[in-house]
Every structure is written in C-alpha cells, then in structure tokens.
Design a protein around this motif. Structure first.
Motif, PDB file in Angstrom:
ATOM      1  N   LEU A 155       0.341   0.827  -4.672  1.00  0.00           N
ATOM      2  CA  LEU A 155      -0.314   1.162  -4.553  1.00  0.00           C
ATOM      3  C   LEU A 155      -0.368   2.393  -5.070  1.00  0.00           C
ATOM      4  N   PRO A 156       0.636   3.766  -4.954  1.00  0.00           N
ATOM      5  CA  PRO A 156      -0.147   4.801  -4.608  1.00  0.00           C
ATOM      6  C   PRO A 156       0.503   5.916  -6.425  1.00  0.00           C
ATOM      7  N   GLY A 189     -12.170  -1.063  -5.082  1.00  0.00           N
ATOM      8  CA  GLY A 189     -10.686   0.139  -4.102  1.00  0.00           C
ATOM      9  C   GLY A 189     -10.331   1.611  -4.854  1.00  0.00           C
ATOM     10  N   LEU A 190      -9.937   1.270  -5.775  1.00  0.00           N
ATOM     11  CA  LEU A 190      -9.001   2.047  -6.586  1.00  0.00           C
ATOM     12  C   LEU A 190      -9.751   2.462  -7.674  1.00  0.00           C
ATOM     13  N   ARG A 236       0.627  -1.409  -0.403  1.00  0.00           N
ATOM     14  CA  ARG A 236      -0.001  -0.153   0.136  1.00  0.00           C
ATOM     15  C   ARG A 236       0.799   1.809   0.620  1.00  0.00           C
ATOM     16  N   LEU A 263      -8.451  -3.499  -6.173  1.00  0.00           N
ATOM     17  CA  LEU A 263      -8.200  -2.417  -7.909  1.00  0.00           C
ATOM     18  C   LEU A 263      -9.084  -2.480  -8.279  1.00  0.00           C
ATOM     19  N   MET A 310      -0.016   3.018  -9.080  1.00  0.00           N
ATOM     20  CA  MET A 310      -1.404   2.399  -9.443  1.00  0.00           C
ATOM     21  C   MET A 310      -2.220   2.908  -9.374  1.00  0.00           C
ATOM     22  N   LYS A 311      -2.800   3.581  -8.108  1.00  0.00           N
ATOM     23  CA  LYS A 311      -3.827   4.952  -8.102  1.00  0.00           C
ATOM     24  C   LYS A 311      -3.796   6.222  -9.075  1.00  0.00           C
ATOM     25  N   GLU A 312      -2.572   6.773  -9.126  1.00  0.00           N
ATOM     26  CA  GLU A 312      -2.366   7.812  -9.934  1.00  0.00           C
ATOM     27  C   GLU A 312      -2.247   7.432 -11.504  1.00  0.00           C
ATOM     28  N   VAL A 364      -4.272   5.155 -12.396  1.00  0.00           N
ATOM     29  CA  VAL A 364      -6.509   4.958 -12.617  1.00  0.00           C
ATOM     30  C   VAL A 364      -7.017   6.486 -12.546  1.00  0.00           C
ATOM     31  N   LYS A 365      -6.112   7.160 -12.026  1.00  0.00           N
ATOM     32  CA  LYS A 365      -7.383   8.317 -11.721  1.00  0.00           C
ATOM     33  C   LYS A 365      -6.548   9.420 -13.533  1.00  0.00           C
ATOM     34  N   PHE A 397     -11.054   0.662 -10.446  1.00  0.00           N
ATOM     35  CA  PHE A 397     -10.730   0.572 -11.967  1.00  0.00           C
ATOM     36  C   PHE A 397     -11.609  -0.292 -12.500  1.00  0.00           C
TER      37      PHE A 397
END
Length: 59
Positions: free
Chosen positions: A6-7, A46-47, A2, A43, A9-11, A13-14, A49
């Motif tokens: 994940l940061p 939570g995110l 995390r 994924l 991956m979060k970006e 997706v964003k 996607f």
C-alpha cells in the motif's frame, strides 16, 4: 499488505495515477479483483483513488 504494497500505491495515487490493475491473488479467500473491501474501502475511500481499475483478460 499495508506495510509492503500500500505505501507504493499511496504514492502512485498521490503522483496522479489514473489507472491501476487489479491483482488476481486472494486475501482471506476473496480474489483481489472482486474484493469490495480492497477496491472500495481501501483504494477508493482510504487512498482517494478515483481512476479506473483494470483487469487483464486471460484466454
């Protein structure tokens, strides 16, 4: 995971990523490419996607 992976991956997706590649390593003995918790809960839910998750075929 995390804090390191994940940061980014979060970006992604964003920013509008439409596809990601599943990893072949394991988390607690479960391969990432077959890990329902990772692919669905983290994924997808939570995110947020909604694109495709790819895997490379190795012969």
């Amino acid at each position: 995971m995390r804090e390191i992976h994940l940061p980014a991956m979060k970006e992604a997706v964003k920013a509008g990523a439409t596809g990601v590649m599943a990893a072949y390593n394991e988390i607690d003995g479960v391969p990432c490419h077959a890990n329902e918790w990772l692919l669905k809960d983290v994924l997808r839910e939570g995110l947020g996607f909604d694109g495709i998750v790819m895997a490379r075929r190795s012969d």
